[in-house]
Design a protein around this motif. Structure first.
Motif, PDB file in Angstrom:
ATOM      1  N   SER A   1       0.821  -1.207   0.000  1.00  0.00           N
ATOM      2  CA  SER A   1       0.000   0.000   0.000  1.00  0.00           C
ATOM      3  C   SER A   1       0.855   1.257   0.000  1.00  0.00           C
ATOM      4  CB  SER A   1      -0.947   0.011   1.205  1.00  0.00           C
ATOM      5  OG  SER A   1      -0.209  -0.026   2.418  1.00  0.00           O
ATOM      6  N   THR A   2       0.271   2.331  -0.517  1.00  0.00           N
ATOM      7  CA  THR A   2       0.922   3.637  -0.550  1.00  0.00           C
ATOM      8  C   THR A   2      -0.171   4.691  -0.728  1.00  0.00           C
ATOM      9  OG1 THR A   2       2.670   4.955  -1.605  1.00  0.00           O
ATOM     10  CG2 THR A   2       1.294   3.611  -3.064  1.00  0.00           C
ATOM     11  N   THR A   3       0.200   5.931  -0.939  1.00  0.00           N
ATOM     12  CA  THR A   3      -0.764   6.988  -1.237  1.00  0.00           C
ATOM     13  C   THR A   3      -0.279   7.780  -2.443  1.00  0.00           C
ATOM     14  OG1 THR A   3       0.309   8.551   0.289  1.00  0.00           O
ATOM     15  CG2 THR A   3      -1.526   7.244   1.157  1.00  0.00           C
ATOM     16  N   VAL A   4      -1.227   8.354  -3.177  1.00  0.00           N
ATOM     17  CA  VAL A   4      -0.884   9.249  -4.285  1.00  0.00           C
ATOM     18  C   VAL A   4      -1.659  10.548  -4.104  1.00  0.00           C
ATOM     19  CG1 VAL A   4      -0.329   7.424  -5.928  1.00  0.00           C
ATOM     20  CG2 VAL A   4      -2.664   8.280  -5.786  1.00  0.00           C
ATOM     21  N   THR A   5      -1.086  11.632  -4.589  1.00  0.00           N
ATOM     22  CA  THR A   5      -1.727  12.941  -4.495  1.00  0.00           C
ATOM     23  C   THR A   5      -2.313  13.305  -5.841  1.00  0.00           C
ATOM     24  OG1 THR A   5      -0.184  13.646  -2.761  1.00  0.00           O
ATOM     25  CG2 THR A   5      -1.396  15.369  -3.925  1.00  0.00           C
ATOM     26  N   ILE A   6      -3.632  13.457  -5.882  1.00  0.00           N
ATOM     27  CA  ILE A   6      -4.355  13.769  -7.107  1.00  0.00           C
ATOM     28  C   ILE A   6      -4.589  15.276  -7.192  1.00  0.00           C
ATOM     29  CG2 ILE A   6      -6.468  13.359  -8.428  1.00  0.00           C
ATOM     30  CD1 ILE A   6      -4.642  10.918  -8.130  1.00  0.00           C
ATOM     31  N   LYS A   7      -4.312  15.845  -8.358  1.00  0.00           N
ATOM     32  CA  LYS A   7      -4.547  17.265  -8.598  1.00  0.00           C
ATOM     33  C   LYS A   7      -5.620  17.437  -9.671  1.00  0.00           C
ATOM     34  CE  LYS A   7       0.155  18.623  -7.314  1.00  0.00           C
ATOM     35  NZ  LYS A   7       1.363  19.374  -7.691  1.00  0.00           N
ATOM     36  N   VAL A   8      -6.376  18.495  -9.557  1.00  0.00           N
ATOM     37  CA  VAL A   8      -7.492  18.734 -10.465  1.00  0.00           C
ATOM     38  C   VAL A   8      -6.997  18.864 -11.905  1.00  0.00           C
ATOM     39  CG1 VAL A   8      -9.332  20.352 -11.092  1.00  0.00           C
ATOM     40  CG2 VAL A   8      -8.919  19.780  -8.690  1.00  0.00           C
ATOM     41  N   ASN A   9      -7.672  18.160 -12.817  1.00  0.00           N
ATOM     42  CA  ASN A   9      -7.376  18.192 -14.256  1.00  0.00           C
ATOM     43  C   ASN A   9      -6.000  17.643 -14.598  1.00  0.00           C
ATOM     44  OD1 ASN A   9      -9.819  19.086 -15.248  1.00  0.00           O
ATOM     45  ND2 ASN A   9      -9.256  21.246 -15.212  1.00  0.00           N
ATOM     46  N   LYS A  10      -5.381  16.923 -13.675  1.00  0.00           N
ATOM     47  CA  LYS A  10      -4.068  16.334 -13.931  1.00  0.00           C
ATOM     48  C   LYS A  10      -4.162  14.805 -13.884  1.00  0.00           C
ATOM     49  CE  LYS A  10      -1.903  20.359 -13.930  1.00  0.00           C
ATOM     50  NZ  LYS A  10      -1.277  20.918 -15.155  1.00  0.00           N
ATOM     51  N   THR A  11      -3.296  14.152 -14.653  1.00  0.00           N
ATOM     52  CA  THR A  11      -3.193  12.697 -14.612  1.00  0.00           C
ATOM     53  C   THR A  11      -1.836  12.314 -14.048  1.00  0.00           C
ATOM     54  OG1 THR A  11      -4.658  12.387 -16.517  1.00  0.00           O
ATOM     55  CG2 THR A  11      -3.168  10.576 -15.976  1.00  0.00           C
ATOM     56  N   ILE A  12      -1.850  11.574 -12.958  1.00  0.00           N
ATOM     57  CA  ILE A  12      -0.621  11.062 -12.363  1.00  0.00           C
ATOM     58  C   ILE A  12      -0.330   9.703 -12.983  1.00  0.00           C
ATOM     59  CG2 ILE A  12       0.537  10.397 -10.221  1.00  0.00           C
ATOM     60  CD1 ILE A  12      -0.164  13.376 -10.395  1.00  0.00           C
ATOM     61  N   ASN A  13       0.850   9.539 -13.565  1.00  0.00           N
ATOM     62  CA  ASN A  13       1.234   8.287 -14.198  1.00  0.00           C
ATOM     63  C   ASN A  13       2.152   7.475 -13.289  1.00  0.00           C
ATOM     64  OD1 ASN A  13      -0.110   8.618 -16.757  1.00  0.00           O
ATOM     65  ND2 ASN A  13       1.447  10.147 -17.281  1.00  0.00           N
ATOM     66  N   ALA A  14       1.838   6.202 -13.131  1.00  0.00           N
ATOM     67  CA  ALA A  14       2.685   5.281 -12.364  1.00  0.00           C
ATOM     68  C   ALA A  14       3.169   4.186 -13.309  1.00  0.00           C
ATOM     69  CB  ALA A  14       1.903   4.681 -11.201  1.00  0.00           C
ATOM     70  N   TYR A  15       4.458   4.203 -13.608  1.00  0.00           N
ATOM     71  CA  TYR A  15       5.050   3.203 -14.496  1.00  0.00           C
ATOM     72  C   TYR A  15       5.574   2.046 -13.639  1.00  0.00           C
ATOM     73  CZ  TYR A  15       4.760   6.797 -18.089  1.00  0.00           C
ATOM     74  OH  TYR A  15       4.296   7.748 -18.971  1.00  0.00           O
ATOM     75  N   ILE A  16       4.899   0.919 -13.720  1.00  0.00           N
ATOM     76  CA  ILE A  16       5.201  -0.222 -12.860  1.00  0.00           C
ATOM     77  C   ILE A  16       6.129  -1.186 -13.593  1.00  0.00           C
ATOM     78  CG2 ILE A  16       4.254  -2.104 -11.507  1.00  0.00           C
ATOM     79  CD1 ILE A  16       3.521   0.777 -10.564  1.00  0.00           C
ATOM     80  N   GLN A  17       7.361  -1.254 -13.117  1.00  0.00           N
ATOM     81  CA  GLN A  17       8.351  -2.143 -13.718  1.00  0.00           C
ATOM     82  C   GLN A  17       8.557  -3.359 -12.809  1.00  0.00           C
ATOM     83  OE1 GLN A  17      11.801   0.335 -14.299  1.00  0.00           O
ATOM     84  NE2 GLN A  17      10.994   1.217 -16.184  1.00  0.00           N
ATOM     85  N   PRO A  18       8.708  -4.548 -13.388  1.00  0.00           N
ATOM     86  CA  PRO A  18       8.844  -5.750 -12.560  1.00  0.00           C
ATOM     87  C   PRO A  18      10.075  -5.684 -11.664  1.00  0.00           C
ATOM     88  CG  PRO A  18       9.461  -6.207 -14.832  1.00  0.00           C
ATOM     89  CD  PRO A  18       8.851  -4.842 -14.826  1.00  0.00           C
ATOM     90  N   ASN A  19       9.914  -6.140 -10.428  1.00  0.00           N
ATOM     91  CA  ASN A  19      11.042  -6.189  -9.493  1.00  0.00           C
ATOM     92  C   ASN A  19      11.062  -7.474  -8.669  1.00  0.00           C
ATOM     93  OD1 ASN A  19       8.877  -5.734  -7.810  1.00  0.00           O
ATOM     94  ND2 ASN A  19       9.742  -3.961  -6.763  1.00  0.00           N
ATOM     95  N   ARG A  20      10.238  -8.464  -9.086  1.00  0.00           N
ATOM     96  CA  ARG A  20      10.147  -9.726  -8.365  1.00  0.00           C
ATOM     97  C   ARG A  20       9.954 -10.880  -9.356  1.00  0.00           C
ATOM     98  NH1 ARG A  20      11.579 -10.467  -3.514  1.00  0.00           N
ATOM     99  NH2 ARG A  20       9.718 -11.068  -2.366  1.00  0.00           N
ATOM    100  N   ALA A  21      10.097 -12.106  -8.838  1.00  0.00           N
ATOM    101  CA  ALA A  21       9.623 -13.303  -9.523  1.00  0.00           C
ATOM    102  C   ALA A  21       8.448 -13.819  -8.697  1.00  0.00           C
ATOM    103  CB  ALA A  21      10.734 -14.342  -9.607  1.00  0.00           C
TER     104      ALA A  21
END
Length: 206
Positions: free
Chosen positions: A96-116
């Motif tokens: 779990s974590t938190t993200v901060t959302i801003k009006v009329n903005k898109t927050i991008n999270a690029y998820i790269q593998p780090n496990r098997a």
């Protein structure tokens, strides 16, 4: 001129009352080869297949002249079959974590593998009562993991370490059904690189 001024004032007041825009977005780009499971705020959990993306629309308060920089922190639960959130502060994995959302903005999270991972699919009509995973360095067992019991026609998975040039090992998976039937999978062929998965499929006992 006085009549024009009187018309402008109500329009200005209406703008101040109704405010401007609201809402932002959180876009998750899954760059791993396997599914990612994500839940944002109170929305339903979403499964994002490997090498695809999904955008969550987030409601916020409206921006206005009196409230110009609206932000909203939202909780995010996320785990992938070959990805886990890593907390640099605690130096441990979390879901779990938190993200901060801003009006009329898109927050991008690029998820790269780090496990098997090791995934167990139960195609049988019986519960899988016990799952033990052993990490073996060709000399002896160096770690032991478990997976919770799995209902018939369901699945579960466990994120595990992947090999490195200086750390070679394999996985052995021992499974016991509710009727006592036992299976063994893996061994020296179950060597996992990053973003790889060892899939175990359990069928009805013969």
């Amino acid at each position: 001129m006085k009549k024009l001024t009187l018309w402008i004032l109500p329009v200005m007041a209406l703008l101040l009352i109704t405010g401007c825009d609201s809402g932002g977005a959180f876009r998750v780009i899954n760059q791993s080869s396997y599914p990612l499971y994500v839940k944002v705020d109170e929305q339903d959990e979403v499964t994002i297949p490997g090498n695809s993306n999904y955008t969550f629309e987030i409601e916020t308060k409206k921006e206005s002249i009196f409230n110009p920089d609206v932000e909203k922190k939202v909780p995010v639960w996320m785990i992938g079959e070959t990805y886990q959130i890593y907390d640099d502060y605690t130096q441990s994995y979390t879901d779990s974590t938190t993200v901060t959302i801003k009006v009329n903005k898109t927050i991008n999270a690029y998820i790269q593998p780090n496990r098997a991972s090791i995934k167990v699919v139960n195609n049988s009509d019986l519960w899988i009562a016990k799952i033990d995973i052993y990490k073996h360095n060709f000399i002896g067992v160096v770690n032991h993991y478990t997976i919770d019991p799995i209902a018939p026609h369901s699945f579960n998975f466990k994120n595990v370490d992947y090999i490195t040039p200086n750390n070679n090992f394999y996985y052995l998976v021992l499974i016991e059904l509710e009727d006592g039937t036992r299976y063994q999978y893996g061994g020296e062929n179950a060597i996992l690189q990053k973003d790889q998965q060892f899939l175990v499929t359990v069928e009805n006992p013969q």
